[in-house]
Design an enzyme around this catalytic site. Structure first.
Site, short mmCIF file in Angstrom:
data_model
loop_
_atom_site.label_atom_id
_atom_site.label_comp_id
_atom_site.label_asym_id
_atom_site.label_seq_id
_atom_site.Cartn_x
_atom_site.Cartn_y
_atom_site.Cartn_z
N ALA A 16 69.10 36.13 36.53
CA ALA A 16 68.60 36.13 37.91
C ALA A 16 67.16 36.59 37.98
O ALA A 16 66.68 37.31 37.13
CB ALA A 16 69.47 37.03 38.76
N ARG A 94 63.53 42.36 32.34
CA ARG A 94 64.06 41.03 32.64
C ARG A 94 62.94 39.99 32.59
O ARG A 94 61.77 40.32 32.65
CB ARG A 94 64.73 41.03 34.00
N HIS A 95 63.34 38.73 32.51
CA HIS A 95 62.36 37.65 32.50
C HIS A 95 61.59 37.63 33.82
O HIS A 95 62.05 38.17 34.82
CB HIS A 95 63.07 36.32 32.28
N GLY A 96 60.45 36.95 33.81
CA GLY A 96 59.67 36.81 35.03
C GLY A 96 60.26 35.77 35.97
O GLY A 96 61.33 35.20 35.70
#
Ligand SMILES: *[C@@H]1O[C@H](CO)[C@@H](O)[C@H](O)[C@H]1NC(C)=O
Ligand SMILES: *[C@@H]1O[C@H](CO)[C@@H](O)[C@H](O)[C@H]1NC(C)=O
Ligand SMILES: *[C@@H]1O[C@H](CO)[C@@H](O)[C@H](O)[C@H]1NC(C)=O
Ligand SMILES: *[C@@H]1O[C@H](CO)[C@@H](O)[C@H](O)[C@H]1NC(C)=O
Ligand SMILES: *[C@@H]1O[C@H](CO)[C@@H](O)[C@H](O)[C@H]1NC(C)=O
Length: 360
Positions: A16, A94-96
């Protein structure tokens, strides 16, 4: 030759778009141009309710104006130098900002088609039928360009916060899941760190592996939820596990929202459901995060609707990722063990150093 124990672990995981980084919580709000005043207000009004889909800056609005600013001082952080010497930094990040998943894009396309076939006429549905569906299914959860910016500026802010640790000739290690958005995020983070450490370097030097190291893929660590048999069997692949979420989707609060949205869009209520309404709501959040705009999708929701949709997403995260089932947290032990092992090792190395220098 022994390297210093500084360790930078970059560990994006999960799926997410989140407000939360592991170490620092970073999110913000928009201030848009005057021409689209009403819509700007719509996106701003709704953004506190996006939950795991809120943009990175919602929690720290100063980043909208100055992406590299560290913001107002926080009490107790950092610790005064006399009481504490940082030896190592471990961060789970977390990923961007990413695009919606393929599934979400399909649902959005379906809703968009319905609007094209509507029979009544309302301002909101006209604006949305005229909106062009620019998402392609192959964007499926990939990192957006904005996500590279998120990661690069995060790295540069961290380097500014820990200048002694994130410095040239320190040792860095990057671990990522195999997901493209996570590998891309790691890469963008490393680029940002490179800029922070060396300024604008010629590419040969910037690629020097002794400086920043490769990105290792380790799904055992970074996608522990995919590889934990009990979690996969009892939660992820178990239709019963989300029964509270399913019940809420057809419950009285959600029903009212679906009715209101159907009414706003001039669609028969039986053509809509909680999933489609949620996709429309998240499209508002994605357009704000990815494009920095207030999408016409925002205008169909009231704050009352947003409260219900926020709850729906929270409920899903509760049962699927958090307190709902014990295995949800236990599955992450493997990651925490790894972090603590690395911290212990840093302390050990530092003690060894201290004793060897006192006997020398
Ligand atoms: C986002 O939009 C606002 C208002 O239009 C603008 O002031 C700001 O500079 C934009 N930010 C970026 C990163 O484009
Ligand atoms: C509009 O009316 C036609 C004919 O009654 C119907 O077939 C169609 O499903 C309606 N459109 C929507 C979106 O309900
Ligand atoms: C992600 O990585 C792939 C493969 O290296 C590359 O083609 C793509 O442009 C990257 N995307 C972003 C947003 O960094
Ligand atoms: C991945 O991490 C686990 C846990 O720390 C470790 O046991 C394993 O050796 C690592 N795998 C690879 C390929 O590095
Ligand atoms: C530990 O000792 C090594 C070798 O002398 C040195 O390079 C390194 O800077 C020391 N690390 C710390 C944290 O003192």
């Amino acid at each position: 030759m022994p390297l210093e124990p500084a360790h930078r672990r970059f560990l994006p995981a999960g799926s997410a778009l989140r407000c939360a980084g592991g170490f620092l919580l970073l999110c913000l709000l928009a201030a848009l141009g005057a021409a689209e005043g009403a819509e700007r207000e719509a996106a701003e009004r709704l953004s506190p309710y996006f939950g795991t889909k809120c943009r990175y800056e919602t929690l720290h609005p100063h980043l909208l104006r100055e992406p590299l600013a560290l913001g107002p001082p926080q009490s107790g952080f950092p610790l005064p130098p006399a009481s504490c010497t940082p030896l190592q930094l471990n961060a789970v990040i977390r990923h961007g900002t990413r695009f919606p998943t393929g599934g979400q894009i399909k649902k959005l396309a379906h809703l968009h088609r319905l609007l094209g076939q509507r029979n009544g006429s309302c301002a909101a549905s006209e604006a949305l039928a005229g909106w062009s569906l620019w998402y392609r299914e192959d964007m499926d959860g990939q990192l957006a360009e904005r996500g590279r910016h998120d990661m690069s500026t995060l790295a540069r802010r961290l380097a500014a916060r820990f200048p002694g640790l994130l410095a040239p000739r320190r040792r860095f290690a990057f671990v990522s899941s195999h997901k493209a958005r996570c590998l891309n995020s790691s890469d963008a983070f490393r680029d940002g760190l490179r800029q922070a450490l060396g300024g604008q370097q010629p590419p040969e030097l910037g690629n020097d592996p002794t400086m920043l190291g490769d990105i290792k893929i380790n799904d055992t660590l970074m996608r522990f939820f995919d590889l934990c048999e009990k979690f996969v069997r009892d939660v992820d692949n178990n239709d019963e596990a989300m029964h509270e979420v399913d019940a809420f989707k057809v419950g009285p609060e959600m029903k009212k929202v679906v009715e209101r949205i159907a009414n706003n869009l001039c669609l028969p209520v039986d053509q809509l459901n909680a999933d489609l309404v949620q996709v429309a709501f998240f499209t508002c959040s994605f357009e704000l995060a990815i494009k920095n705009i207030s999408s016409p999708w925002c205008s169909i929701f009231s704050e009352e609707d947003a409260l219900v949709l926020e709850y729906l997403n929270d409920l899903k995260q509760y049962w699927k990722r958090a307190y709902g089932y014990e295995i949800n947290s236990r599955a992450s032990c493997i990651l925490f063990q790894d972090i603590f092992r690395n911290l212990d090792q840093a302390v050990l190395e530092s003690k060894k150093n201290a004793s060897s220098s006192s006997t020398a």
